[in-house]
Design an enzyme around this catalytic site. Structure first.
Site, short mmCIF file in Angstrom:
data_model
loop_
_atom_site.label_atom_id
_atom_site.label_comp_id
_atom_site.label_asym_id
_atom_site.label_seq_id
_atom_site.Cartn_x
_atom_site.Cartn_y
_atom_site.Cartn_z
N LYS A 1 1.94 2.21 -5.06
CA LYS A 1 2.60 1.68 -6.26
C LYS A 1 1.79 1.93 -7.52
O LYS A 1 2.32 2.33 -8.54
CB LYS A 1 2.84 0.17 -6.12
CG LYS A 1 3.88 -0.20 -5.09
CD LYS A 1 4.07 -1.69 -5.02
CE LYS A 1 2.88 -2.43 -4.49
NZ LYS A 1 2.55 -2.19 -3.09
N GLN B 1 2.02 -5.93 -3.07
CA GLN B 1 2.47 -5.95 -1.66
C GLN B 1 3.82 -5.22 -1.51
O GLN B 1 4.11 -4.35 -2.31
CB GLN B 1 2.56 -7.39 -1.12
CG GLN B 1 1.21 -8.07 -0.95
CD GLN B 1 0.72 -8.73 -2.22
OE1 GLN B 1 1.46 -9.38 -2.91
NE2 GLN B 1 -0.55 -8.56 -2.53
N GLY C 1 -4.79 -4.57 -3.91
CA GLY C 1 -5.82 -3.64 -4.38
C GLY C 1 -5.11 -2.38 -4.81
O GLY C 1 -4.65 -1.61 -3.98
N HIS C 2 -4.92 -2.22 -6.10
CA HIS C 2 -4.16 -1.08 -6.60
C HIS C 2 -5.11 0.03 -7.06
O HIS C 2 -5.88 -0.16 -7.99
CB HIS C 2 -3.22 -1.53 -7.73
CG HIS C 2 -2.10 -2.41 -7.25
ND1 HIS C 2 -1.33 -3.18 -8.07
CD2 HIS C 2 -1.63 -2.61 -6.00
CE1 HIS C 2 -0.43 -3.83 -7.34
NE2 HIS C 2 -0.60 -3.50 -6.08
N ASP D 1 0.82 -1.22 0.00
CA ASP D 1 0.00 0.00 0.00
C ASP D 1 0.85 1.27 0.00
O ASP D 1 0.49 2.28 0.60
CB ASP D 1 -0.96 0.02 1.21
CG ASP D 1 -1.75 -1.27 1.31
OD1 ASP D 1 -2.24 -1.72 0.27
OD2 ASP D 1 -1.85 -1.84 2.40
P1 IMP Z 1 -2.39 -12.86 2.06
O1 IMP Z 1 -1.48 -12.26 1.06
O2 IMP Z 1 -3.85 -12.67 1.75
O3 IMP Z 1 -2.05 -14.29 2.34
O4 IMP Z 1 -2.16 -12.10 3.46
C1 IMP Z 1 -0.93 -12.18 4.18
C2 IMP Z 1 -0.56 -10.83 4.77
O5 IMP Z 1 -0.24 -9.92 3.72
C3 IMP Z 1 -1.68 -10.16 5.57
O6 IMP Z 1 -1.10 -9.44 6.64
C4 IMP Z 1 -2.29 -9.19 4.59
O7 IMP Z 1 -2.94 -8.11 5.22
C5 IMP Z 1 -1.05 -8.75 3.83
N1 IMP Z 1 -1.34 -8.28 2.47
C6 IMP Z 1 -1.65 -9.02 1.41
N2 IMP Z 1 -1.84 -8.25 0.34
C7 IMP Z 1 -1.64 -6.99 0.71
C8 IMP Z 1 -1.66 -5.74 0.04
O8 IMP Z 1 -1.90 -5.64 -1.17
N3 IMP Z 1 -1.38 -4.65 0.79
C9 IMP Z 1 -1.08 -4.73 2.12
N4 IMP Z 1 -1.05 -5.88 2.79
C10 IMP Z 1 -1.32 -7.01 2.10
#
Ligand code: IMP
Length: 421
Positions: A16, A223, A40-41, A13
């Site tokens: 990007k 991420q 979520g971009h 977040d």
């Molecule tokens: P997962 O990727 O859904 O398995 O989540 C694993 C961890 O990564 C969690 O703490 C999520 O909140 C975090 N996470 C996954 N995708 C994002 C993102 O796009 N932005 C911020 N945190 C993310």
């Protein structure tokens, strides 16, 4: 630019999508290289807000080709919906989107397992429940189903039967749930084939051919560094590599083909989900940053935890990713703070230790300094020189501490708020 990689330097977040949208003007091709619909971009163009989960945000630029790389885990229903929404708004996605034939499908059973495992767990990760971990696990177990499997239906069915054999045992024996039918999964994948099959191809070859023809490629990570499964705050991480290694693996490009690695960094730090966060702000400041920066997850709507810029974290990110320069985003969100804190070091068991492994970050006590803030609305400025002196001091301090140039600055939500330093 021949080949530039844009990498999130914190816990995701970082803005990007907005930077990618800005940089796409100089690129021919934009490639997403890892993650899935957990991302979520958000991009704002002419006051219209677009949220992308899978398609590179470069799709908003006519004439640019976008690639979903082999490192991505792809939810077929989600992707079709994203394509249809964009086509409905007049963007010709189907002629400009390439889907790697080696990307893995996220199927409904991955999402179910993601939720069940989170609910059952003593130590919750706070995942997005988009099936990311279970899908990457299947990839490693070699029972994943890849987009390229759609071209041979008999082979596809064999793969689905093999995958479900294990999954259904898990559902029945562990969770007491009914088995998933082969037909249900086949139907979903064949629907994807009908609607998106023409976009599936050998993306690695496409990218290497493009480079031979001097095309400019921009690689877009999802991420951020500290969520990397190898280098991040394990186990509170995502299941892929948002770092430079992931960019190579997830696109098929080689190290020699990368010209520039740009780190996207927010002027403060946020984190969604569980896990250590040394520079997390107190409740009052966190709430203020959250409201000013609209820090709510674009995928899950969850409020993001907010904190101050973390120098040691960025130093690690620079080292692991080989960053050449930084883009600092959301600088305007700091406007109005009398004092702005910066975490300049970590203390572990009473001793200074900035190099501690990120998986031990919960042991860290942050060392903060305070800098004077600014009150002026900085969103109206488009050059570094125009910024208030305290804003310049803040950026100069970061540059000096990190020994890396800040190349871009962003002071507002949409395209026109970004400028070169
Ligand atoms: P997962 O990727 O859904 O398995 O989540 C694993 C961890 O990564 C969690 O703490 C999520 O909140 C975090 N996470 C996954 N995708 C994002 C993102 O796009 N932005 C911020 N945190 C993310």
């Amino acid at each position: 630019m021949g080949c530039t990689v844009a990498i999130g330097t914190q816990w995701g977040d970082e803005g990007k999508a907005k930077m990618i949208d800005y940089l796409t003007r100089d690129a021919d091709i934009v490639v997403r290289y890892q993650g899935g619909a957990n991302a979520g971009h958000t991009v704002v163009v002419n006051d219209k807000k677009f949220v992308f989960h899978l398609i590179p945000s470069g799709i908003l630029h006519e004439g640019k080709t976008c690639v979903i790389g082999n490192g991505v885990v792809l939810d077929p229903a989600e992707l079709i919906e994203e394509i249809e929404v964009l086509e409905g708004k007049g963007y010709n996605v189907k002629e400009r989107l390439i889907i790697s034939d080696a990307a893995h499908f996220i199927l409904p059973y991955h999402k179910t397992l993601d939720s069940l495992m989170e609910e059952d767990s003593e130590e919750k990760i706070g995942t997005t429940k988009r099936g990311i971990g279970p899908c990457y696990a299947d990839k490693c177990l070699r029972v994943g189903i890849r987009t390229g499997d759609i071209f041979d239906e008999a082979h596809l069915k064999k793969r689905v039967i093999a995958a479900l054999k294990i999954k259904n045992l898990q559902f029945e024996k562990i969770y007491g749930l009914p088995p998933v039918a082969v037909e249900e999964i086949m139907e979903l994948i064949l629907d994807f084939k009908t609607k998106a099959g023409q976009m599936v191809q050998n993306s690695q070859k496409f990218l290497h051919d493009a480079l031979k023809h001097k095309k400019k490629i921009l690689l877009e990570g999802a991420q951020g560094f500290a969520l990397d499964i190898d280098h991040g705050t394990y186990p509170f991480v995502t299941s892929s590599n948002p770092t430079i290694g992931g960019a190579l693996i997830g696109s098929g490009l080689n190290a020699g083909e990368i010209d520039e690695v740009l780190g996207i960094t927010k002027a403060y730090v946020t984190r969604v989900g569980e896990g250590p966060f040394p520079s997390e702000a107190n409740e009052e400041d966190s709430e203020r940053l959250r409201v000013n920066g609209n820090e709510f997850g674009a995928t899950t709507g969850r409020p993001r935890r907010c904190g101050w810029f973390d120098i040691p974290l960025l130093k690690k990110s620079i080292q692991i990713n080989g960053l050449n320069s930084l883009a600092v985003t959301k600088l305007d969100v700091l406007t109005g703070f009398d004092k702005i804190k910066i975490c300049t070091g970590y203390e572990v068991d009473g001793k200074r230790d900035d190099d501690i492994c990120l998986s031990n970050l919960s042991r860290v006590k942050p060392i903060f300094i305070e800098m004077d803030g600014w009150d002026e609305n900085i969103s109206k400025y488009r050059t570094f020189d125009e910024l208030p002196v305290n804003t310049k001091n803040y950026l100069n301090f970061i540059e000096e501490e990190l020994q890396i140039p800040i190349k871009y600055i962003s002071v507002g939500p949409s395209r026109e708020f970004t400028f070169k330093k």
